[in-house]
Scaffold this active site. Structure first.
Site, PDB file in Angstrom:
ATOM      1  N   ASP A  11       2.244   3.027  -1.922  1.00  0.00           N
ATOM      2  CA  ASP A  11       3.422   2.867  -2.785  1.00  0.00           C
ATOM      3  C   ASP A  11       2.903   2.796  -4.220  1.00  0.00           C
ATOM      4  O   ASP A  11       1.692   2.747  -4.454  1.00  0.00           O
ATOM      5  CB  ASP A  11       4.189   1.577  -2.405  1.00  0.00           C
ATOM      6  CG  ASP A  11       5.412   1.339  -3.291  1.00  0.00           C
ATOM      7  OD1 ASP A  11       6.175   2.305  -3.519  1.00  0.00           O
ATOM      8  OD2 ASP A  11       5.607   0.211  -3.770  1.00  0.00           O
ATOM      9  N   SER A  12       3.844   2.738  -5.172  1.00  0.00           N
ATOM     10  CA  SER A  12       3.446   2.579  -6.572  1.00  0.00           C
ATOM     11  C   SER A  12       2.962   1.158  -6.866  1.00  0.00           C
ATOM     12  O   SER A  12       2.317   0.935  -7.889  1.00  0.00           O
ATOM     13  CB  SER A  12       4.648   2.882  -7.468  1.00  0.00           C
ATOM     14  OG  SER A  12       5.699   1.977  -7.175  1.00  0.00           O
ATOM     15  N   CYS A  74       7.145   4.671  -0.006  1.00  0.00           N
ATOM     16  CA  CYS A  74       7.783   4.807  -1.310  1.00  0.00           C
ATOM     17  C   CYS A  74       8.887   5.846  -1.158  1.00  0.00           C
ATOM     18  O   CYS A  74       8.617   6.986  -0.769  1.00  0.00           O
ATOM     19  CB  CYS A  74       6.742   5.268  -2.329  1.00  0.00           C
ATOM     20  SG  CYS A  74       7.450   5.711  -3.927  1.00  0.00           S
ATOM     21  N   GLU A 153       7.860  -6.256  -9.716  1.00  0.00           N
ATOM     22  CA  GLU A 153       6.419  -6.199 -10.031  1.00  0.00           C
ATOM     23  C   GLU A 153       5.967  -7.445 -10.792  1.00  0.00           C
ATOM     24  O   GLU A 153       4.803  -7.822 -10.737  1.00  0.00           O
ATOM     25  CB  GLU A 153       6.085  -4.930 -10.828  1.00  0.00           C
ATOM     26  CG  GLU A 153       6.059  -3.662  -9.990  1.00  0.00           C
ATOM     27  CD  GLU A 153       4.897  -3.601  -8.976  1.00  0.00           C
ATOM     28  OE1 GLU A 153       3.781  -4.007  -9.319  1.00  0.00           O
ATOM     29  OE2 GLU A 153       5.142  -3.156  -7.828  1.00  0.00           O
ATOM     30  N   CYS A 185      14.655   1.907  -2.126  1.00  0.00           N
ATOM     31  CA  CYS A 185      13.385   1.726  -2.835  1.00  0.00           C
ATOM     32  C   CYS A 185      12.717   0.547  -2.147  1.00  0.00           C
ATOM     33  O   CYS A 185      13.367  -0.482  -1.926  1.00  0.00           O
ATOM     34  CB  CYS A 185      13.613   1.422  -4.312  1.00  0.00           C
ATOM     35  SG  CYS A 185      12.123   0.861  -5.173  1.00  0.00           S
ATOM     36  N   HIS A 187      10.778  -1.635  -3.068  1.00  0.00           N
ATOM     37  CA  HIS A 187      10.739  -2.902  -3.803  1.00  0.00           C
ATOM     38  C   HIS A 187      12.000  -3.743  -3.554  1.00  0.00           C
ATOM     39  O   HIS A 187      11.981  -4.962  -3.686  1.00  0.00           O
ATOM     40  CB  HIS A 187      10.639  -2.648  -5.314  1.00  0.00           C
ATOM     41  CG  HIS A 187       9.285  -2.240  -5.797  1.00  0.00           C
ATOM     42  ND1 HIS A 187       8.736  -1.007  -5.551  1.00  0.00           N
ATOM     43  CD2 HIS A 187       8.359  -2.906  -6.545  1.00  0.00           C
ATOM     44  CE1 HIS A 187       7.545  -0.928  -6.132  1.00  0.00           C
ATOM     45  NE2 HIS A 187       7.289  -2.074  -6.734  1.00  0.00           N
TER      46      HIS A 187
END
Ligand code: DGL
Length: 279
Positions: A11-12, A74, A153, A185, A187
């Site tokens: 993932d990012s 992701c 994040e 997403c 997240h």
């Protein structure tokens, strides 16, 4: 390929930990190699070319690291890069879009499905197309939520700032009368308590992680096999950016002490901004 080999997850940033966590729940014997491309987060504002390049570079690393299957944890890269990756590599690669879509279609009663995701994922139209391909009668209400990933994040998943961001983002799709909302997403499941509070009890939230890991399980069962319960098992975590902030935020979100061992590993990423003369 042997059952004892690890599963790759990428993932990012910390978002893919929602899928890694689900792997540890459904497939507790498996070992995970995780790559978080935190030097390039957020992915949601990047171009399709960049996203394909980042995902390709990470998958190349995870294969070199001996993974038997890979989860593209992701939605943004699953939306734009998955067909390219699946064509290029022989190792099975599971994305998060189709499992989430299947789960949403099972859950909806009124056929009005919301999708919240990054700008790039919404621009790709991947969820809407996948929903309509399976069930042409549904109505889809997409909404990009660019403020969410930076909050997660930072480890901010509750409090007034988060509540305000979620309320602002969800208002238009809630007015549309959705009864199901895809957290498009990885997240976003960390924000699920706030999202549920804002959306109300009449809206079912879909975290694609459970269905994604179900698909991973099938892929492994059909292919090289699931890992047996014996032997030592230790997950490995790598990031392209600062390992300390990843491990601190990640440990807060999923509570894994082993995140303290996160290592920085810069892969051979091209600098797209420099190349395009934009840097
Ligand atoms: N967690 C990712 C996704 O599922 C990427 C978020 C981002 O970096 O913008 O889309």
């Amino acid at each position: 390929m042997l059952p004892v080999q690890p599963v790759g997850v990428f993932d990012s940033g910390v978002g893919g930990l929602t899928v890694a966590r689900e792997i540890t729940r459904q497939l507790p014997a498996e070992t995970i190699v995780y790559y978080g491309d935190t030097a390039h987060v957020p992915y949601g504002s990047r171009s399709v070319d960049e996203l394909i390049h980042f995902a390709d570079t990470i998958v190349g690393f995870l294969i070199a690291r001996g993974t038997k299957a890979i989860v593209d944890a992701c939605n943004t890269t699953s939306a734009v890069a998955l067909p390219y990756l699946q064509k290029k590599y022989a190792v099975p690669i599971v994305g998060v879009i189709n499992p989430g879509v299947a789960a949403a279609l099972q859950a909806t009663r009124n056929g009005r499905i919301g999708v919240i995701a990054t700008e790039a994922t919404i621009a790709s139209d991947a969820h809407r197309q996948a929903l309509l391909a399976r069930e042409p009668g549904v109505q889809v209400f997409p909404r990009a939520c660019p403020s969410f990933v930076p909050l997660v994040e930072e480890g901010k998943v509750s409090g007034p700032r988060v509540e305000a961001a979620v309320a602002e983002a969800l208002a238009p799709i809630l007015q549309a009368g959705i009864d199901t909302l895809i957290l498009g997403c990885t997240h976003y499941p960390f924000l699920a308590p706030v999202i549920q509070e804002v959306a109300g009890p009449g809206v079912t939230l879909i975290d694609p992680a459970a269905a994604t890991v179900g698909e991973l399980k099938n892929v492994l069962a059909r292919g090289c096999g699931l890992r047996g319960p014996h032997g030592s098992r230790a997950h490995d975590f790598y990031v392209s950016g600062d390992p300390r902030s990843f491990s601190e935020v990640g440990a807060k979100l999923v509570g894994w002490p082993e995140l303290a061992g996160t290592r920085k590993l810069e892969l051979d990423f091209k600098d797209y901004l420099d190349e395009a003369g934009l840097g």
